[in-house]
Motif scaffolding. Structure first.
Motif, PDB file in Angstrom:
ATOM      1  N   HIS A 115      -5.817   0.482  -3.433  1.00  0.00           N
ATOM      2  CA  HIS A 115      -7.111  -0.037  -2.997  1.00  0.00           C
ATOM      3  C   HIS A 115      -7.530  -1.267  -3.786  1.00  0.00           C
ATOM      4  O   HIS A 115      -6.902  -1.652  -4.772  1.00  0.00           O
TER       5      HIS A 115
ATOM      6  N   ASP B  73       0.837  -1.202   0.000  1.00  0.00           N
ATOM      7  CA  ASP B  73       0.000   0.000   0.000  1.00  0.00           C
ATOM      8  C   ASP B  73       0.871   1.251   0.000  1.00  0.00           C
ATOM      9  O   ASP B  73       1.856   1.333   0.745  1.00  0.00           O
TER      10      ASP B  73
ATOM     11  N   SER C   8     -11.942  -0.565  -0.684  1.00  0.00           N
ATOM     12  CA  SER C   8     -11.170  -0.389   0.543  1.00  0.00           C
ATOM     13  C   SER C   8      -9.695  -0.278   0.214  1.00  0.00           C
ATOM     14  O   SER C   8      -9.233  -0.832  -0.796  1.00  0.00           O
ATOM     15  N   PRO C   9      -8.926   0.419   1.065  1.00  0.00           N
ATOM     16  CA  PRO C   9      -7.474   0.244   0.970  1.00  0.00           C
ATOM     17  C   PRO C   9      -7.167  -1.250   0.965  1.00  0.00           C
ATOM     18  O   PRO C   9      -7.835  -2.033   1.658  1.00  0.00           O
TER      19      PRO C   9
ATOM     20  N   GLN D 117     -10.945   4.714  -1.986  1.00  0.00           N
ATOM     21  CA  GLN D 117     -10.275   4.307  -3.217  1.00  0.00           C
ATOM     22  C   GLN D 117      -9.392   5.418  -3.790  1.00  0.00           C
ATOM     23  O   GLN D 117      -9.109   5.438  -4.979  1.00  0.00           O
TER      24      GLN D 117
END
Length: 331
Positions: free
Chosen positions: A108, A65, A323-324, A104
């Motif tokens: 994501h 991420d 979502s992440p 997002q």
């Protein structure tokens, strides 16, 4: 896994899906999974988890991420980077508050609520009135309650095109084709297997974050991004390989603006012919966008290992659209 009344099942080819005439949208996997809320993540079952665990040998870990506010402003003009505030009830405590948190806006996972099939409904025929806050059907929480774990396979398209002497020029937003995935796999000596989490590295996210303000503004205002050309070949590649997740470091997986030759302009007019309807709402594929693959790819190039155990656990938001990714690779 199930078989529909018309004989469509998880082992059917994409050509079989495209020729459906049983009330489900042509090109869809509707009705083939016993847990439809998981979509193609169903392909990453216990066997895939056990085999992925065997890839952990060196004990090195990679977060996939980017920071929540890394893309500020985000490529999507309808989103904004979150504003983080530290609050305190008294001098000895601290808490966090996020304002304007678009789930997002950075790295994501697009869930199965992100797009519906025009004229049919959401994935697996879920009606519109079920796709509301707090209602669980097709919600992102399905992958939080039962995280997606399996063998992640890096396909280094940036390295492929550099080796070909034709490096990707991201300011121009080049279109990629599905054949490049096979070429990258062959060059790396890897095979994509059922249940794999495919991680496509183009270098786009790193380029965007390192680019000048003028270049970032140019691609953002022009909605121009490197990605896959809209074509049935990519859909066939994704489905026929039975992959669990298709993750990339690009803005939208697919090229923007949409290729003039897109065959989906009539069936997805709201998106000018994008493939999100085909991938998410028809096939049930979780799409990863803006993932941070830089360190993982550098390690792959150094050690010649292109796979890893990958875990994905999105936020447990009941009825969430995306979502992440909260993704980790382990070797």
């Amino acid at each position: 896994m199930t078989t529909t009344a018309s004989g469509i099942h998880p082992g059917s080819t994409y050509r079989d899906l495209a020729s459906r005439h049983d009330g489900a949208p042509p090109g869809s996997s509707w009705g083939v999974f016993s847990e439809p809320d998981r979509g193609t993540a169903n392909f990453a079952g216990p066997r895939q988890v056990r085999e992925a665990a065997g890839l952990v040998r060196r004990g090195v870990v990679f977060g996939l991420d980017h920071a929540l506010g890394a893309f500020d402003p985000p490529m999507s003009r309808s989103r904004s980077a979150p504003r983080h505030t530290i609050v305190s009830a008294h001098a000895q405590s601290r808490d966090d508050l996020l304002d304007g948190f678009f789930l997002q806006a950075s790295s994501h996972l697009d869930g199965l609520r992100h797009r519906r099939v025009s004229g049919y409904g959401f994935y697996d025929g879920v009606p519109d009135d079920a796709v509301v806050e707090g209602e669980p059907r097709l919600g992102i929480q399905a992958w939080a309650e039962h995280p997606i774990v399996g063998r992640g396979v890096v396909l280094d398209l940036e390295g492929l095109f550099e080796a070909d002497g034709a490096p990707l020029h991201h300011l121009d937003g080049p279109a990629l084709d599905a054949a490049a995935l096979d070429r990258a796999a062959a060059r790396q000596g890897v095979t994509v297997e059922e249940g794999d989490i495919v991680l496509v590295h183009t270098g786009w996210a790193r380029w965007f974050l390192d680019a000048s303000a003028a270049d970032r503004t140019a691609v953002r205002e022009g909605r121009r991004s490197t990605g896959f050309a809209q074509h049935h070949d990519l859909l066939s590649w994704v489905w026929n390989h039975r992959i669990a997740v298709f993750g990339t470091d690009t803005f939208a997986v697919e090229v923007l603006p949409v290729a003039p030759t897109s065959p989906f302009r009539d069936t997805a007019p709201e998106d000018a012919g994008m493939m999100h309807q085909e991938l998410i709402a028809k096939l049930g594929v979780p799409l990863g966008e803006l993932w941070n693959l830089t360190a993982l790819v550098e390690d792959s190039r150094t050690h010649g290992q292109w796979d890893a155990m990958v875990t994905i656990k999105p936020l447990a938001i009941v009825g969430g659209v995306g979502s992440p990714c909260n993704a980790t690779a382990v070797r």
